[in-house]
Design a protein around this motif. Structure first.
Motif, PDB file in Angstrom:
ATOM      1  N   ALA A  86       0.836  -1.200   0.000  1.00  0.00           N
ATOM      2  CA  ALA A  86       0.000   0.000   0.000  1.00  0.00           C
ATOM      3  C   ALA A  86       0.876   1.257   0.000  1.00  0.00           C
ATOM      4  O   ALA A  86       0.614   2.226  -0.724  1.00  0.00           O
ATOM      5  CB  ALA A  86      -0.920  -0.008   1.215  1.00  0.00           C
ATOM      6  N   HIS A  87       1.948   1.206   0.799  1.00  0.00           N
ATOM      7  CA  HIS A  87       2.894   2.322   0.862  1.00  0.00           C
ATOM      8  C   HIS A  87       3.606   2.510  -0.485  1.00  0.00           C
ATOM      9  O   HIS A  87       3.733   3.636  -0.987  1.00  0.00           O
ATOM     10  CB  HIS A  87       3.907   2.044   1.981  1.00  0.00           C
ATOM     11  N   GLY A  88       4.057   1.408  -1.077  1.00  0.00           N
ATOM     12  CA  GLY A  88       4.769   1.488  -2.349  1.00  0.00           C
ATOM     13  C   GLY A  88       3.877   1.968  -3.489  1.00  0.00           C
ATOM     14  O   GLY A  88       4.313   2.735  -4.356  1.00  0.00           O
ATOM     15  N   TRP A  89       2.633   1.509  -3.483  1.00  0.00           N
ATOM     16  CA  TRP A  89       1.673   1.931  -4.513  1.00  0.00           C
ATOM     17  C   TRP A  89       1.507   3.450  -4.483  1.00  0.00           C
ATOM     18  O   TRP A  89       1.532   4.119  -5.515  1.00  0.00           O
ATOM     19  CB  TRP A  89       0.339   1.238  -4.267  1.00  0.00           C
ATOM     20  N   TYR A  90       1.375   3.999  -3.287  1.00  0.00           N
ATOM     21  CA  TYR A  90       1.245   5.448  -3.153  1.00  0.00           C
ATOM     22  C   TYR A  90       2.521   6.145  -3.625  1.00  0.00           C
ATOM     23  O   TYR A  90       2.460   7.161  -4.342  1.00  0.00           O
ATOM     24  CB  TYR A  90       0.958   5.820  -1.695  1.00  0.00           C
ATOM     25  N   ARG A  91       3.686   5.621  -3.235  1.00  0.00           N
ATOM     26  CA  ARG A  91       4.952   6.276  -3.605  1.00  0.00           C
ATOM     27  C   ARG A  91       5.169   6.259  -5.111  1.00  0.00           C
ATOM     28  O   ARG A  91       5.661   7.242  -5.688  1.00  0.00           O
ATOM     29  CB  ARG A  91       6.128   5.602  -2.900  1.00  0.00           C
ATOM     30  N   TRP A  92       4.828   5.161  -5.763  1.00  0.00           N
ATOM     31  CA  TRP A  92       5.006   5.101  -7.214  1.00  0.00           C
ATOM     32  C   TRP A  92       4.075   6.080  -7.932  1.00  0.00           C
ATOM     33  O   TRP A  92       4.445   6.646  -8.956  1.00  0.00           O
ATOM     34  CB  TRP A  92       4.751   3.678  -7.714  1.00  0.00           C
ATOM     35  N   LEU A  93       2.875   6.259  -7.409  1.00  0.00           N
ATOM     36  CA  LEU A  93       1.895   7.132  -8.070  1.00  0.00           C
ATOM     37  C   LEU A  93       2.019   8.591  -7.664  1.00  0.00           C
ATOM     38  O   LEU A  93       1.734   9.487  -8.472  1.00  0.00           O
ATOM     39  CB  LEU A  93       0.477   6.642  -7.764  1.00  0.00           C
ATOM     40  N   ARG A  94       2.448   8.861  -6.418  1.00  0.00           N
ATOM     41  CA  ARG A  94       2.454  10.236  -5.907  1.00  0.00           C
ATOM     42  C   ARG A  94       3.767  10.614  -5.245  1.00  0.00           C
ATOM     43  O   ARG A  94       3.851  11.659  -4.597  1.00  0.00           O
ATOM     44  CB  ARG A  94       1.329  10.409  -4.873  1.00  0.00           C
ATOM     45  N   GLY A  95       4.798   9.799  -5.405  1.00  0.00           N
ATOM     46  CA  GLY A  95       6.041  10.043  -4.675  1.00  0.00           C
ATOM     47  C   GLY A  95       7.067  10.878  -5.413  1.00  0.00           C
ATOM     48  O   GLY A  95       8.166  11.098  -4.899  1.00  0.00           O
TER      49      GLY A  95
END
Length: 221
Positions: A86-95
């Protein structure tokens, strides 16, 4: 009734035997883990953010499989991976800059040094814990857990060096699962190992191609 027994009953439908593969009684959890795991790694190779939701499904199936096999660290690792996904998904999309998609890159020497320094105490501590928990392969289970967590951290940051750690973990996972009679899962990890090699080469090629473009734009590669 213990927590383990209660959880075992809840997971029973996923651990229903579908067919035999040699001495491996292949269950629904193992088969679904095979399918979602292969898709997840392929999406990682393609640097596609959809690897994370597919990976979450894979974590759930492998949790059921590993719990039934008494590989408790691997089972607990699936829960940690679910949160990291969940953390990685956010970072890839909004990081990235201005909350855009995160660019592929390399881990800094400091990051790699910190991860390397943490691997030894993490493996040692987990080995002691798993020995007390009657895990069926405490040291190897602890080592692959520590390597996988470090690899996932680098993957979340979209850093190429994650592939080296996945390769190291897979080289231990394959004989570990084969020894436990999880033949299909061992075969899956042979496939994962090959795909990690492809991913490493593909990400390296993409980063190499990006350097001249970044230099012309005046942006550090």
């Amino acid at each position: 009734m213990s927590v383990a027994d209660s959880l075992g009953g809840l997971l029973a439908p996923l651990n229903h035997q579908l067919f035999l593969l040699g001495q491996d009684a292949v269950t629904a959890a193992e088969l679904l883990g095979f399918a979602t795991g292969a898709v997840c790694v392929w999406l990682c190779v393609r640097a596609n953010a959809w690897n994370f939701p597919v990976g979450i499904a894979n974590n759930l199936f492998f949790f059921a499989l590993f719990w039934s096999a008494r590989l408790y660290a691997d089972a607990a690792l699936q829960i940690v991976f679910l949160l990291l996904a969940a953390h990685g998904w956010y970072r890839w999309l909004r990081g990235g800059e201005r909350r855009t998609g995160r660019a592929m890159g390399h881990a800094s020497p400091t990051t790699l040094l910190v991860l390397a320094a943490l691997l030894v105490p993490a493996t040692w501590g987990l080995t002691l814990l798993l020995t007390r928990a009657n895990d069926s392969a405490p040291f190897w289970d602890a080592l692959t857990t520590a390597l996988s967590l470090a690899a996932q951290w680098l993957l979340n940051a979209k850093q190429l060096e994650n592939w080296y750690l996945w390769i190291a973990a897979d080289l231990v996972y394959i004989p570990l699962y084969a020894a436990k009679g999880l033949v299909l899962t061992a075969v899956v990890y042979v496939l994962f190992l090959a795909m990690c090699g492809i991913g490493l080469r593909g990400w390296h090629r993409e980063l190499t191609a990006a350097r001249p473009l970044a230099a012309r734009a005046g942006v550090p590669a």
